[in-house]
Motif scaffolding. Sequence first.
Motif, PDB file in Angstrom:
ATOM      1  N   ASP A   1       0.830  -1.205   0.000  1.00 30.60           N
ATOM      2  CA  ASP A   1       0.000   0.000   0.000  1.00 30.60           C
ATOM      3  C   ASP A   1       0.863   1.253   0.000  1.00 30.60           C
ATOM      4  N   VAL A   2       1.943   1.219   0.779  1.00 27.10           N
ATOM      5  CA  VAL A   2       2.839   2.368   0.837  1.00 27.10           C
ATOM      6  C   VAL A   2       3.496   2.609  -0.512  1.00 27.10           C
ATOM      7  N   ARG A   3       3.727   1.512  -1.267  1.00 30.17           N
ATOM      8  CA  ARG A   3       4.322   1.665  -2.602  1.00 30.17           C
ATOM      9  C   ARG A   3       3.313   2.192  -3.612  1.00 30.17           C
ATOM     10  N   ALA A   4       2.027   1.940  -3.398  1.00 19.86           N
ATOM     11  CA  ALA A   4       1.000   2.389  -4.337  1.00 19.86           C
ATOM     12  C   ALA A   4      -0.184   2.980  -3.568  1.00 19.86           C
ATOM     13  N   PRO A   5       0.012   4.132  -2.921  1.00 23.80           N
ATOM     14  CA  PRO A   5      -1.012   4.698  -2.043  1.00 23.80           C
ATOM     15  C   PRO A   5      -2.248   5.236  -2.749  1.00 23.80           C
ATOM     16  N   GLU A   6      -2.159   5.445  -4.068  1.00 22.97           N
ATOM     17  CA  GLU A   6      -3.294   6.044  -4.771  1.00 22.97           C
ATOM     18  C   GLU A   6      -4.544   5.182  -4.698  1.00 22.97           C
ATOM     19  N   VAL A   7      -4.388   3.871  -4.489  1.00 20.76           N
ATOM     20  CA  VAL A   7      -5.558   2.989  -4.425  1.00 20.76           C
ATOM     21  C   VAL A   7      -6.354   3.208  -3.144  1.00 20.76           C
ATOM     22  N   LEU A   8      -5.785   3.907  -2.179  1.00 21.50           N
ATOM     23  CA  LEU A   8      -6.458   4.122  -0.903  1.00 21.50           C
ATOM     24  C   LEU A   8      -7.279   5.405  -0.874  1.00 21.50           C
ATOM     25  N   ALA A   9      -7.041   6.284  -1.819  1.00 20.80           N
ATOM     26  CA  ALA A   9      -7.582   7.644  -1.740  1.00 20.80           C
ATOM     27  C   ALA A   9      -9.098   7.706  -1.683  1.00 20.80           C
ATOM     28  N   ASP A  10      -9.769   6.826  -2.406  1.00 24.68           N
ATOM     29  CA  ASP A  10     -11.221   6.912  -2.488  1.00 24.68           C
ATOM     30  C   ASP A  10     -11.944   6.005  -1.502  1.00 24.68           C
ATOM     31  N   LEU A  11     -11.203   5.299  -0.667  1.00 22.56           N
ATOM     32  CA  LEU A  11     -11.844   4.434   0.318  1.00 22.56           C
ATOM     33  C   LEU A  11     -12.399   5.283   1.462  1.00 22.56           C
ATOM     34  N   PRO A  12     -13.674   5.102   1.801  1.00 18.45           N
ATOM     35  CA  PRO A  12     -14.289   5.917   2.863  1.00 18.45           C
ATOM     36  C   PRO A  12     -13.909   5.426   4.250  1.00 18.45           C
ATOM     37  N   VAL A  13     -12.626   5.519   4.573  1.00 20.81           N
ATOM     38  CA  VAL A  13     -12.157   5.059   5.881  1.00 20.81           C
ATOM     39  C   VAL A  13     -11.831   6.258   6.767  1.00 20.81           C
ATOM     40  N   ASP A  14     -11.666   5.991   8.054  1.00 17.92           N
ATOM     41  CA  ASP A  14     -11.460   7.066   9.021  1.00 17.92           C
ATOM     42  C   ASP A  14     -10.040   7.122   9.565  1.00 17.92           C
ATOM     43  N   GLY A  15      -9.192   6.182   9.133  1.00 15.94           N
ATOM     44  CA  GLY A  15      -7.814   6.191   9.594  1.00 15.94           C
ATOM     45  C   GLY A  15      -7.039   5.019   9.037  1.00 15.94           C
TER      46      GLY A  15
ATOM     47  N   THR B   1      -1.997  24.148   6.772  1.00 17.03           N
ATOM     48  CA  THR B   1      -2.661  22.942   7.275  1.00 17.03           C
ATOM     49  C   THR B   1      -2.511  21.801   6.286  1.00 17.03           C
ATOM     50  N   LEU B   2      -2.651  22.096   5.010  1.00 20.41           N
ATOM     51  CA  LEU B   2      -2.524  21.077   3.975  1.00 20.41           C
ATOM     52  C   LEU B   2      -1.121  20.487   3.954  1.00 20.41           C
ATOM     53  N   GLU B   3      -0.116  21.322   4.122  1.00 23.10           N
ATOM     54  CA  GLU B   3       1.259  20.838   4.166  1.00 23.10           C
ATOM     55  C   GLU B   3       1.470  19.906   5.371  1.00 23.10           C
ATOM     56  N   LEU B   4       0.857  20.262   6.506  1.00 22.21           N
ATOM     57  CA  LEU B   4       0.995  19.438   7.706  1.00 22.21           C
ATOM     58  C   LEU B   4       0.214  18.132   7.582  1.00 22.21           C
ATOM     59  N   LEU B   5      -0.899  18.172   6.844  1.00 20.57           N
ATOM     60  CA  LEU B   5      -1.632  16.942   6.564  1.00 20.57           C
ATOM     61  C   LEU B   5      -0.750  15.978   5.779  1.00 20.57           C
ATOM     62  N   ALA B   6       0.032  16.542   4.859  1.00 17.51           N
ATOM     63  CA  ALA B   6       0.917  15.710   4.044  1.00 17.51           C
ATOM     64  C   ALA B   6       2.015  15.068   4.871  1.00 17.51           C
ATOM     65  N   GLU B   7       2.278  15.617   6.056  1.00 23.74           N
ATOM     66  CA  GLU B   7       3.265  15.028   6.952  1.00 23.74           C
ATOM     67  C   GLU B   7       2.637  13.979   7.853  1.00 23.74           C
TER      68      GLU B   7
ATOM     69  N   ARG C   1      -8.119  12.661   4.456  1.00 19.05           N
ATOM     70  CA  ARG C   1      -6.858  13.395   4.342  1.00 19.05           C
ATOM     71  C   ARG C   1      -6.002  12.903   3.187  1.00 19.05           C
ATOM     72  N   THR C   2      -5.988  11.603   2.981  1.00 19.53           N
ATOM     73  CA  THR C   2      -5.205  11.056   1.872  1.00 19.53           C
ATOM     74  C   THR C   2      -5.679  11.623   0.552  1.00 19.53           C
ATOM     75  N   ALA C   3      -6.991  11.636   0.356  1.00 19.01           N
ATOM     76  CA  ALA C   3      -7.561  12.162  -0.886  1.00 19.01           C
ATOM     77  C   ALA C   3      -7.252  13.647  -1.035  1.00 19.01           C
ATOM     78  N   ALA C   4      -7.259  14.388   0.079  1.00 21.95           N
ATOM     79  CA  ALA C   4      -6.963  15.820   0.016  1.00 21.95           C
ATOM     80  C   ALA C   4      -5.541  16.065  -0.461  1.00 21.95           C
ATOM     81  N   VAL C   5      -4.596  15.296   0.075  1.00 24.58           N
ATOM     82  CA  VAL C   5      -3.200  15.449  -0.337  1.00 24.58           C
ATOM     83  C   VAL C   5      -3.043  15.099  -1.811  1.00 24.58           C
ATOM     84  N   MET C   6      -3.699  14.020  -2.244  1.00 21.70           N
ATOM     85  CA  MET C   6      -3.612  13.622  -3.644  1.00 21.70           C
ATOM     86  C   MET C   6      -4.187  14.687  -4.559  1.00 21.70           C
ATOM     87  N   THR C   7      -5.342  15.257  -4.175  1.00 28.06           N
ATOM     88  CA  THR C   7      -5.971  16.292  -4.988  1.00 28.06           C
ATOM     89  C   THR C   7      -5.051  17.510  -5.101  1.00 28.06           C
TER      90      THR C   7
END
Length: 217
Positions: A85-99, A158-164, A198-204
């Motif tokens: 997943d860490v190698r291909a994180p884009e597959v996680l972006a649209d999953l409606p998960v909370d963490g 805030t967006l930069e910190l989300l990316a961290e 948050r993942t989707a926000a960083v990707m967008t």
Amino acid sequence: MATLDVALFMENEVLRRGLEDMLRSSSPVGIVRNCENFAEVETCVRSADCDVLIVSGSARARVGAIAAGGERRRPKILLFVDESDVRAPEVLADLPVDGYLDQRELSAESLSETLRRITVGDIPMPVALAKSLLAHVGGQSAPASRCAVSLTSRERQTLELLAEGLSNKQIGTRLGISQHGAKRLVTSVLLKLGSPNRTAAVMTALKTGIIDFSRSG
């Protein structure tokens, strides 16, 4: 933190049994439910007793159905991720998960902290996943789209910190504001970017070139 009712839905029996033992010895957890199939997950969700559902592996394919079930109260969904997943994180972006929790970082302490964060409204994301997201998508930004979304300077920070991968509390500390103030900023960023998490926000942000993350991480 209130006592939690936690359910597990994962096909890896070794991981499931080990996690079950770890959860039973965790002070925030009162009840641990072991769901061996999707029907049991549905029963758990319909009962409205489950606070957190932990999912991994191929079981994630059913996450959308769980989140869209229409129940008045659904559990928080915590997704276990691994090296692939860490190698291909884009597959996680649209999953409606909370963490998210990286299986490689699993410990009693990390599990307890992740449960704490997810129950107070944070969306925990491993730093390795955030950095992988930056590395994978960073070269695909589209500068022409920068004006599509207007962010304040605070929202950009805030967006930069989300990316961290920082929590609301950590964001608040970095920005010198309260945790509630940080949560409002995160919510505003997600709404403006039309992102479910948050993942989707960083990707967008990366794909549209809203902000330059080249100095992040």
